[in-house]
Design an enzyme around this catalytic site. Sequence first.
Site, PDB file in Angstrom:
ATOM      1  N   ASP A 226     -78.233  -5.021  49.262  1.00 51.44           N
ATOM      2  CA  ASP A 226     -77.746  -4.593  50.574  1.00 51.44           C
ATOM      3  C   ASP A 226     -76.226  -4.643  50.459  1.00 51.44           C
ATOM      4  O   ASP A 226     -75.647  -5.734  50.373  1.00 51.44           O
ATOM      5  CB  ASP A 226     -78.220  -5.542  51.677  1.00 51.44           C
ATOM      6  CG  ASP A 226     -77.801  -5.044  53.049  1.00 51.44           C
ATOM      7  OD1 ASP A 226     -76.609  -4.706  53.227  1.00 51.44           O
ATOM      8  OD2 ASP A 226     -78.647  -4.978  53.952  1.00 51.44           O
ATOM      9  N   HIS A 227     -75.590  -3.479  50.439  1.00 52.22           N
ATOM     10  CA  HIS A 227     -74.179  -3.480  50.066  1.00 52.22           C
ATOM     11  C   HIS A 227     -73.290  -4.208  51.071  1.00 52.22           C
ATOM     12  O   HIS A 227     -72.172  -4.583  50.748  1.00 52.22           O
ATOM     13  CB  HIS A 227     -73.671  -2.054  49.801  1.00 52.22           C
ATOM     14  CG  HIS A 227     -73.308  -1.286  51.023  1.00 52.22           C
ATOM     15  ND1 HIS A 227     -74.233  -0.597  51.761  1.00 52.22           N
ATOM     16  CD2 HIS A 227     -72.128  -1.103  51.652  1.00 52.22           C
ATOM     17  CE1 HIS A 227     -73.621  -0.020  52.783  1.00 52.22           C
ATOM     18  NE2 HIS A 227     -72.340  -0.312  52.740  1.00 52.22           N
TER      19      HIS A 227
ATOM     20  N   HIS B 116     -78.477  -3.931  57.072  1.00 49.95           N
ATOM     21  CA  HIS B 116     -77.078  -4.360  57.222  1.00 49.95           C
ATOM     22  C   HIS B 116     -76.843  -5.241  58.449  1.00 49.95           C
ATOM     23  O   HIS B 116     -76.234  -6.304  58.356  1.00 49.95           O
ATOM     24  CB  HIS B 116     -76.154  -3.137  57.333  1.00 49.95           C
ATOM     25  CG  HIS B 116     -76.302  -2.164  56.210  1.00 49.95           C
ATOM     26  ND1 HIS B 116     -76.632  -2.538  54.942  1.00 49.95           N
ATOM     27  CD2 HIS B 116     -76.143  -0.814  56.166  1.00 49.95           C
ATOM     28  CE1 HIS B 116     -76.674  -1.465  54.159  1.00 49.95           C
ATOM     29  NE2 HIS B 116     -76.391  -0.407  54.880  1.00 49.95           N
TER      30      HIS B 116
END
Length: 502
Positions: A192-193, A255
């Site tokens: 999950d960036h 996010h």
Amino acid sequence: MTNTQAKTPPNCAMVLFGAHGDLTKRLVVPALYNLAHAGQLPKNFALIGVDHNDCTAEQWKKQLRDFLEGLTKGKGEAEENKIDEAVWKTLAGTMDYITGDFTKDKTYTDIKDKLDKNNGIDGNALFYLAVADRFFGPVVDALGKAGLVKEDGKSWRRVVIEKPFGHDLESAKALNARVLKQLKEEQVYRIDHFLGKETVQNIMALRFANGLFEPIWNRDRIDHVQITVSETVGVETRAGFYEVTGALRDMVPNHVFQLVAMTAMEPPVSFEADAVRSKKAEVFKAMHPVRPENAVRGQYGAGEIDGKTVQAYRDEEGVKKDSATETFVALRLTIDNWRWAGVPFYLRTGKRMSKRDTEIAIQFKNAPYTLFRETPVDQLDCNWLIIQIQPHEGIKMRFNAKKPGTEMALESVTMDFNYADWFKEAPAVGYETLLYDVFIGDGTLFQRADQVEAAWAVVDPVLKAWAAEKPKDFPNYASGSAGPAASDELLRGDGRKWRAIR
Ligand code: BG6
């Protein structure tokens, strides 16, 4: 997110599926370049791109180099924005390319051949799935079938999986089951960036490295929490993906929930991956599934952003004229545990909003007014702690101060910490830490199967309700605004108000 001093990662190969994709160009290769620059790539490293496009290793390198040059140029002409030739040469020297269809056995025998012939990597390999999600299952199956993910006790094999991990609870469970047939949980790195962002990682430091905050970080002192992830971009060129995904699936269980988890988790006993991930998983498990009446959806109409006129979502290329896809979502979330019972978390995210702004804002309960009854002060403004994630990176505290003068008058003032004022900015695209962590086998910043499923379970009732009933009022917010009126109503009903997006 190593808890020891940065160390050189072990020798390994990285097999990059989706070598011609956007993610590879924009984030993965620039991050590898930055790691090379910082001397944090493995001593012996091999980067093997795999994609169906017919091309040679040399052509692939050239395309990536050109793209990287474009990215760095975009940052200005300063010397530090230029590509460092020696660093690029080192990285390019590790690159190789395989033309192959992800669904054909031959591709995997070609990969195996390359890996077997490379003695320098000590048998270690990570497979990075920078591909459309429909390939996640098939690629993992094929890796398993080809014997590529078998570990022999001395060397390791890891698989990095991008988002979206599933489309809803059921599909996420099915994908987990499929992946875990071929791999042990420790071999899987669900990325999950948002967790690669320094400011997100700093939430743990803020909360657990300071004696100041933790004692007030609970329902006794906190009134509510607002999390905003607003974007000015529209659907860009991704209508094919976005039309079937929508803002809720695209942003929330991944996010936005990561921001909630960082804010709400209990202190872990260590920075060990499972210690941290178990505390986060507990937060997801304590979240009540969101009832549809606590959710608002929106879709942008035409409008103006930064002085430019922009078109409505339904007029974007590839979008249906009567699209029911939401580009905005707001939710009221409750976390039913000892720390957070009775403290609502309001979440909102949308495209084509007035400003790009990602922040976590914590409103504290008011001080008693009693003392000010006999003064001109007719109310006390509330205190806020605001964690700014992007584009501003920092932490703000808002509190009341006495205005100079003979009278008792108050004004709400801000104490401001800006990252850039204190720390020299290191060039980063947000994937450096994440890639480095995969190399050294630290899964702290990656999602475990149970976290992913618990997060989907929370939004599942809303997904189902929205699929069953098409919205009647789309488009319901103008581009350049703060979202639909119903989102304000959601808070007004509780006697609260969104913070302005700035
Ligand atoms: C992606 C979403 O995961 O995150 C995009 O698919 C979104 O729709 C993006 O724009 C936001 O990430 P960032 O790092 O630009 O805030």
